[in-house]
Design a protein around this motif. Structure first.
Motif, PDB file in Angstrom:
ATOM      1  N   MET A   1     -11.510  57.655 -25.285  1.00  0.00           N
ATOM      2  CA  MET A   1     -10.216  57.705 -24.588  1.00  0.00           C
ATOM      3  C   MET A   1     -10.511  57.085 -22.932  1.00  0.00           C
ATOM      4  O   MET A   1      -9.542  56.044 -22.765  1.00  0.00           O
ATOM      5  N   MET A   2     -11.584  57.306 -22.216  1.00  0.00           N
ATOM      6  CA  MET A   2     -11.824  56.857 -21.268  1.00  0.00           C
ATOM      7  C   MET A   2     -12.255  55.225 -21.363  1.00  0.00           C
ATOM      8  O   MET A   2     -11.488  54.550 -20.237  1.00  0.00           O
ATOM      9  N   PHE A   3     -12.963  54.913 -22.082  1.00  0.00           N
ATOM     10  CA  PHE A   3     -13.175  53.493 -22.427  1.00  0.00           C
ATOM     11  C   PHE A   3     -11.991  52.524 -22.605  1.00  0.00           C
ATOM     12  O   PHE A   3     -11.742  51.856 -22.219  1.00  0.00           O
ATOM     13  N   GLY A   4     -11.442  53.470 -23.708  1.00  0.00           N
ATOM     14  CA  GLY A   4     -10.090  52.343 -24.141  1.00  0.00           C
ATOM     15  C   GLY A   4      -8.964  52.539 -23.230  1.00  0.00           C
ATOM     16  O   GLY A   4      -8.486  51.406 -23.117  1.00  0.00           O
ATOM     17  N   ALA A   5      -8.866  53.332 -22.288  1.00  0.00           N
ATOM     18  CA  ALA A   5      -7.870  53.334 -21.273  1.00  0.00           C
ATOM     19  C   ALA A   5      -8.247  52.601 -20.193  1.00  0.00           C
ATOM     20  O   ALA A   5      -7.424  51.852 -19.460  1.00  0.00           O
ATOM     21  N   GLY A   6      -9.461  52.590 -19.941  1.00  0.00           N
ATOM     22  CA  GLY A   6     -10.106  52.115 -18.728  1.00  0.00           C
ATOM     23  C   GLY A   6     -10.154  50.471 -18.667  1.00  0.00           C
ATOM     24  O   GLY A   6      -9.920  49.840 -17.991  1.00  0.00           O
ATOM     25  N   LEU A   7     -11.068  49.839 -19.641  1.00  0.00           N
ATOM     26  CA  LEU A   7     -11.269  48.797 -19.670  1.00  0.00           C
ATOM     27  C   LEU A   7     -11.408  47.813 -21.023  1.00  0.00           C
ATOM     28  O   LEU A   7     -12.020  46.840 -21.069  1.00  0.00           O
ATOM     29  N   GLY A   8     -10.679  48.507 -22.127  1.00  0.00           N
ATOM     30  CA  GLY A   8     -10.605  47.927 -23.270  1.00  0.00           C
ATOM     31  C   GLY A   8     -10.174  46.605 -23.506  1.00  0.00           C
ATOM     32  O   GLY A   8     -10.886  45.467 -24.102  1.00  0.00           O
ATOM     33  N   VAL A   9      -8.899  46.196 -22.913  1.00  0.00           N
ATOM     34  CA  VAL A   9      -8.321  44.908 -22.981  1.00  0.00           C
ATOM     35  C   VAL A   9      -9.291  44.056 -21.960  1.00  0.00           C
ATOM     36  O   VAL A   9      -9.374  42.805 -22.593  1.00  0.00           O
ATOM     37  N   GLY A  10      -9.676  44.427 -20.973  1.00  0.00           N
ATOM     38  CA  GLY A  10     -10.314  43.592 -20.066  1.00  0.00           C
ATOM     39  C   GLY A  10     -11.739  43.174 -20.516  1.00  0.00           C
ATOM     40  O   GLY A  10     -12.119  41.966 -20.350  1.00  0.00           O
ATOM     41  N   LEU A  11     -12.367  43.876 -21.368  1.00  0.00           N
ATOM     42  CA  LEU A  11     -13.614  43.650 -22.024  1.00  0.00           C
ATOM     43  C   LEU A  11     -13.323  42.692 -23.123  1.00  0.00           C
ATOM     44  O   LEU A  11     -14.206  41.608 -23.479  1.00  0.00           O
ATOM     45  N   MET A  12     -12.241  42.763 -23.929  1.00  0.00           N
ATOM     46  CA  MET A  12     -12.063  41.757 -25.011  1.00  0.00           C
ATOM     47  C   MET A  12     -11.738  40.213 -24.570  1.00  0.00           C
ATOM     48  O   MET A  12     -12.140  39.205 -25.088  1.00  0.00           O
ATOM     49  N   VAL A  13     -11.192  40.335 -23.531  1.00  0.00           N
ATOM     50  CA  VAL A  13     -10.787  38.988 -22.603  1.00  0.00           C
ATOM     51  C   VAL A  13     -11.910  38.476 -22.093  1.00  0.00           C
ATOM     52  O   VAL A  13     -12.291  37.381 -22.062  1.00  0.00           O
TER      53      VAL A  13
ATOM     54  N   THR B   1     -18.272  69.058 -14.663  1.00  0.00           N
ATOM     55  CA  THR B   1     -18.675  69.317 -13.429  1.00  0.00           C
ATOM     56  C   THR B   1     -18.207  68.028 -12.595  1.00  0.00           C
ATOM     57  O   THR B   1     -18.091  67.007 -13.314  1.00  0.00           O
ATOM     58  N   ILE B   2     -18.579  67.945 -11.456  1.00  0.00           N
ATOM     59  CA  ILE B   2     -18.233  66.719 -10.479  1.00  0.00           C
ATOM     60  C   ILE B   2     -19.171  65.835 -10.815  1.00  0.00           C
ATOM     61  O   ILE B   2     -19.001  64.638 -11.108  1.00  0.00           O
ATOM     62  N   ARG B   3     -20.336  66.196 -10.981  1.00  0.00           N
ATOM     63  CA  ARG B   3     -21.412  65.345 -11.402  1.00  0.00           C
ATOM     64  C   ARG B   3     -21.537  64.650 -12.929  1.00  0.00           C
ATOM     65  O   ARG B   3     -21.673  63.693 -12.858  1.00  0.00           O
ATOM     66  N   GLU B   4     -20.972  65.655 -13.749  1.00  0.00           N
ATOM     67  CA  GLU B   4     -20.775  65.226 -15.011  1.00  0.00           C
ATOM     68  C   GLU B   4     -19.670  64.278 -15.098  1.00  0.00           C
ATOM     69  O   GLU B   4     -19.880  63.220 -15.707  1.00  0.00           O
ATOM     70  N   PHE B   5     -18.806  64.555 -14.446  1.00  0.00           N
ATOM     71  CA  PHE B   5     -17.558  63.516 -14.195  1.00  0.00           C
ATOM     72  C   PHE B   5     -17.981  62.010 -13.778  1.00  0.00           C
ATOM     73  O   PHE B   5     -17.720  60.862 -14.352  1.00  0.00           O
ATOM     74  N   ILE B   6     -18.697  62.028 -12.560  1.00  0.00           N
ATOM     75  CA  ILE B   6     -19.119  60.752 -11.754  1.00  0.00           C
ATOM     76  C   ILE B   6     -20.140  60.169 -12.880  1.00  0.00           C
ATOM     77  O   ILE B   6     -19.981  58.874 -12.911  1.00  0.00           O
ATOM     78  N   LEU B   7     -21.205  60.723 -13.340  1.00  0.00           N
ATOM     79  CA  LEU B   7     -22.096  59.932 -14.353  1.00  0.00           C
ATOM     80  C   LEU B   7     -21.424  59.543 -15.413  1.00  0.00           C
ATOM     81  O   LEU B   7     -21.691  58.425 -15.710  1.00  0.00           O
ATOM     82  N   GLY B   8     -20.738  60.288 -15.789  1.00  0.00           N
ATOM     83  CA  GLY B   8     -20.097  60.114 -17.286  1.00  0.00           C
ATOM     84  C   GLY B   8     -18.908  58.896 -17.321  1.00  0.00           C
ATOM     85  O   GLY B   8     -18.619  58.242 -18.089  1.00  0.00           O
ATOM     86  N   ALA B   9     -18.489  58.936 -16.137  1.00  0.00           N
ATOM     87  CA  ALA B   9     -17.242  58.060 -15.963  1.00  0.00           C
ATOM     88  C   ALA B   9     -17.374  56.727 -15.033  1.00  0.00           C
ATOM     89  O   ALA B   9     -16.542  56.018 -15.101  1.00  0.00           O
ATOM     90  N   VAL B  10     -18.716  56.717 -14.476  1.00  0.00           N
ATOM     91  CA  VAL B  10     -19.118  55.666 -13.555  1.00  0.00           C
ATOM     92  C   VAL B  10     -20.234  55.001 -14.249  1.00  0.00           C
ATOM     93  O   VAL B  10     -20.217  53.715 -14.708  1.00  0.00           O
ATOM     94  N   ILE B  11     -21.457  55.549 -14.501  1.00  0.00           N
ATOM     95  CA  ILE B  11     -22.778  55.169 -15.008  1.00  0.00           C
ATOM     96  C   ILE B  11     -22.630  54.583 -16.439  1.00  0.00           C
ATOM     97  O   ILE B  11     -22.846  53.477 -16.828  1.00  0.00           O
ATOM     98  N   ALA B  12     -22.328  55.434 -17.242  1.00  0.00           N
ATOM     99  CA  ALA B  12     -22.277  55.499 -18.637  1.00  0.00           C
ATOM    100  C   ALA B  12     -21.356  54.167 -19.061  1.00  0.00           C
ATOM    101  O   ALA B  12     -21.966  52.973 -19.677  1.00  0.00           O
ATOM    102  N   PRO B  13     -19.969  54.212 -18.403  1.00  0.00           N
ATOM    103  CA  PRO B  13     -19.291  53.111 -18.955  1.00  0.00           C
ATOM    104  C   PRO B  13     -19.619  51.760 -18.437  1.00  0.00           C
ATOM    105  O   PRO B  13     -19.818  50.584 -19.125  1.00  0.00           O
ATOM    106  N   SER B  14     -20.233  51.829 -17.240  1.00  0.00           N
ATOM    107  CA  SER B  14     -20.927  50.387 -16.579  1.00  0.00           C
ATOM    108  C   SER B  14     -22.171  49.860 -17.607  1.00  0.00           C
ATOM    109  O   SER B  14     -22.086  48.668 -17.940  1.00  0.00           O
ATOM    110  N   LEU B  15     -22.887  50.868 -17.975  1.00  0.00           N
ATOM    111  CA  LEU B  15     -24.010  50.278 -18.873  1.00  0.00           C
ATOM    112  C   LEU B  15     -23.353  49.816 -20.103  1.00  0.00           C
ATOM    113  O   LEU B  15     -24.064  48.764 -20.739  1.00  0.00           O
ATOM    114  N   VAL B  16     -22.592  50.378 -20.860  1.00  0.00           N
ATOM    115  CA  VAL B  16     -21.565  49.763 -21.942  1.00  0.00           C
ATOM    116  C   VAL B  16     -21.092  48.456 -21.793  1.00  0.00           C
ATOM    117  O   VAL B  16     -21.099  47.519 -22.591  1.00  0.00           O
TER     118      VAL B  16
END
Length: 552
Positions: A111-123, A377-392
Motif C-alpha cells: 500500500m505504501m509503495f503503490g500510493a507513494g510512487l507507483g505512477v512516478g516509477l512507471m513513467v 515504532t518510529i524507527r520501524e516506520f522511518i526505516l520501512g518507509a524511507v530506506i526500504a522504498p528507496s532501495l526498491v
C-alpha cells in the motif's frame, strides 16, 4: 525534576451534526470546494490566460524560493535519520503499549509503495536516467560529456536523489507527525494536529482551518499531477497496442507525438470512475487488494527486464551508483543554486519540480501512511518507509533505466528511446528487448499495471481528502467521496485543456500550491522535535519506559 505540564491534545474540529454536510467541517469543506471550483472554472473559461498566469507565477516563485525548497527537503531527510537513531525517540510505538500493526508487512509495504510512487516509477524509471544522462550538473559544469559512458554515474547520482532518501523523507515527515499525535495522544488524524506543540488551542479556530485547507489543496494538486502523468502513459500504452490514431497528436516542433487532449480526457474519466468506486469500498478492501495486485505485477515487469534486458549492466550500475549517491548524500542534501545560473535553471526544472511534487503529494501519502502504520515504532516506520522504498526505487531505475541507457550506449536503439516522448520511453524500451509476439502481452500487462497504480493513487487521495474534511474521522460518507471524485476529475481536465493537452499547467499549479505547505512541513519538524523531547522528559519524571506513549 519538576513536573511538566501535560501536552495540549484538546483539538476540537466542529462538524455538521446533520444535513448534507453531516460529519464534515463546514469551513474546511466549503473553502476547499470553492477554491478548487474557482480554479476549474478559470482554467475552463479562460484557458490561455490561466496557462500564462500560472506559468508566470511559477517562474517568480522558483526565482525566490528555489533555495528554500532544496534546503527544506535536506532538513527533512536529516531530521528523520536523527530521530530514528536516538534510542528514546526511535523506540516509541505509534499506538498503545504492545499494540500490533493492523496490516502485515507485505500489505503495508504494498500500500505504501503503490500510493507513494507507483505512477512516478512507471513513467520515470526509464525516462529519468535517460534524461539525466544527457543533462545534469556534472555535464553542465563540463566535467563529463553527455550521453557517454562517463556521464552514467552522475546521471544515476541525481536519479537516486530524486527518488531516494530525500523524496521518501518528505512523505514520512508528514506521516510520522500525524501518526504520532493521533496514535500516542489520541488526537484527530488531520494536518493541524501536527502543529499543536507550537500553536496549541489556536488550532481550534481559523489557524487550524487554514492549515487543513492548505493540506487539501496540496493533496488535490499533487494527485492531479500524478494522475496527469499516469494517464499520459496509459494513452501511450493503449496506442502501442491498438494503433488508434486519435489517441495521439503531433509533437511540438516536429518532436515525438504526444497524447491528444481527447485521449487524455477519456483516460481520465475511466481512471477516476474506477477510483471513485474503489474509494467507496474503503482502505481495507479496495486499496489493499489493488495495492497487492500492483506489487505482484510490478515484480513481473521487473522480471521481464531481468530476463530480457541488460541485467548485468544494471546490477553493476546499481552497486557503483548506490555508493556514489551515499558518498554525495550530505552535499546533495543542501546543494542549492541561483536560478540566474544555468545550474539553477537545471535545478528548478528537475530537482525543485520533484520536491514540490513530493511536498504536494505528502499530505495525501503522509496521512495514508499514518493510517496504515498504527502499531509500528518510529524507527520501524522511518526505516520501512524511507530506506526500504528507496532501495526498491533504485532497483527500478537501474533495471529499467539501465536497460534503456545500455541500448543507447551500444548503438542498438539509435536514439529511438532518447527521442521518444517522456511517457512513451518505457514502451519504446520494451520494443527493443522482447519479440513482437511477446510485446503485445507485456504491453497489456503494463497498461493494467499503470491503470491499477492510477486507481490506487486516486482512490487513496479521495479517502485522505475526506478524512481531512471530516476532522480526522476515518469513517467518511460515501456521497462526499463521490463528489470529490467528480471535482478532482474536473480540475485535472480543466488544467489539461488550459495547457493545450500538455501537462505544464498542471505542473505549474502544483508547484504554486506546494509552497505554502512546505512552510507547514518545516513547522511540523519543529513541533515533533519539541513533542519528542518533552515526552522523553515526562517519561523520565514519571519513571516510564521510553517505549510507552506519553501520558497526560
Amino acid at each position: 525534576m519538576s513536573a511538566i505540564k501535560p501536552p495540549f491534545t484538546d483539538i476540537d474540529i466542529r462538524t455538521a451534526p446533520q444535513g448534507f454536510y453531516e460529519g464534515c467541517s463546514l469551513p474546511i469543506t466549503l473553502a476547499s470546494k470553492i477554491g478548487i471550483s474557482l480554479l476549474t472554472a478559470w482554467a475552463l473559461l479562460w484557458p490561455g490566460t490561466a496557462d500564462a498566469i500560472l506559468s508566470a507565477v511559477n517562474t517568480d516563485i522558483l526565482d525566490v524560493f528555489n533555495t528554500f525548497y532544496v534546503l527544506s527537503v535536506g532538513l527533512f531527510a536529516w531530521f528523520l535519520l536523527i530521530i530514528a537513531v536516538i534510542p528514546s525517540s526511535g523506540r516509541r510505538r505509534l499506538g498503545a503499549p504492545g499494540e500490533k500493526p493492523e496490516f502485515s508487512t507485505f500489505s503495508w509495504f504494498a500500500m505504501m509503495f503503490g500510493a507513494g510512487l507507483g505512477v512516478g516509477l512507471m513513467v520515470y524509471a526509464t525516462a529519468e536516467p535517460i534524461g539525466l544522462w544527457g543533462s545534469n550538473p556534472e555535464i553542465i559544469m563540463g566535467n563529463v560529456e553527455p550521453l557517454t559512458e562517463g556521464a552514467i554515474r552522475s546521471a544515476y547520482r541525481y536519479s537516486f536523489m530524486h527518488y531516494g532518501l530525500q523524496a521518501w523523507a518528505i512523505y514520512v515527515v508528514t506521516g510520522l507527525c500525524l501518526a504520532y499525535y493521533s496514535y500516542t495522544r489520541g488526537m484527530p488524524l488531520t494536518i493541524r494536529s501536527a502543529l499543536t506543540p507550537i500553536f496549541g488551542q489556536h488550532l481550534n479556530g481559523a489557524v487550524g482551518h487554514v492549515v487543513d485547507v492548505l493540506g487539501v489543496v496540496a493533496t488535490i494538486l499533487g494527485v492531479a499531477v500524478t494522475i496527469g502523468f499516469g494517464i499520459s502513459q496509459l494513452v501511450e500504452g493503449v496506442y502501442s497496442i491498438s494503433g488508434m490514431e486519435w489517441l495521439l497528436q503531433p509533437g511540438v516542433d516536429g518532436g515525438a507525438p504526444t497524447p491528444s487532449t481527447v485521449g487524455l480526457i477519456v483516460a481520465l474519466v475511466v481512471v477516476m470512475g474506477l477510483s471513485t468506486l474503489s474509494a467507496v469500498s474503503g482502505v481495507g478492501r479496495g486499496v489493499k487488494y489493488l495495492s497487492n495486485l500492483n506489487l505482484v505485477l510490478s515484480c513481473m515487469l521487473l522480471l521481464i527486464f531481468v530476463v530480457f534486458g541488460s541485467f548485468l549492466f544494471a546490477m553493476t550500475t546499481y552497486g557503483s551508483a548506490l555508493v556514489d549517491y551515499l558518498l554525495n548524500f550530505p552535499a546533495l542534501s543542501f546543494e542549492a543554486y541561483s536560478t540566474n545560473t544555468e545550474l539553477g535553471q537545471w535545478q528548478s526544472g528537475w530537482t525543485t519540480f520533484y520536491w514540490a511534487w513530493w511536498i504536494a503529494f505528502s499530505p495525501f501519502v503522509g496521512l495514508f501512511l499514518a493510517r496504515i502504520s498504527r502499531g509500528r515504532t518510529i524507527r520501524e516506520f522511518i526505516l520501512g518507509a524511507v530506506i526500504a522504498p528507496s532501495l526498491v526505487c533504485f532497483a527500478w531505475f537501474t533495471i529499467l533505466g539501465g536497460t534503456a541507457v545500455d541500448l543507447e550506449l551500444q548503438g542498438v536503439a539509435q536514439n529511438a528511446i532518447i527521442d521518444a516522448s517522456l511517457t512513451n520511453k518505457l514502451f519504446a524500451t520494451l520494443q527493443f528487448i522482447v519479440s513482437d509476439q511477446l510485446y503485445g502481452v507485456v504491453a497489456v500487462m503494463c497498461v493494467v499495471l499503470i491503470l491499477t497504480f492510477l486507481v490506487t493513487s486516486a482512490d487513496s487521495g479521495l479517502l485522505v481528502i475526506n478524512t481531512i474534511m471530516a476532522g480526522g474521522s476515518v469513517d467518511t460518507g460515501v456521497r462526499h467521496r463521490i463528489i470529490w471524485g467528480v471535482l478532482l476529475t474536473l480540475v485535472i481536465a480543466a488544467l489539461i485543456i488550459a495547457g493545450g493537452g500538455g501537462l505544464m499547467a498542471l505542473q505549474n499549479a502544483m508547484i504554486i500550491g506546494a509552497l505554502p505547505f512546505t512552510f507547514v512541513m518545516v513547522a511540523m519538524c519543529v513541533s515533533l522535535a519539541k513533542a519528542l523531547y518533552r515526552d522523553y522528559r515526562r517519561d523520565r519524571i514519571e519513571g516510564g519506559d521510553d517505549m510507552e506513549p506519553a501520558r497526560g
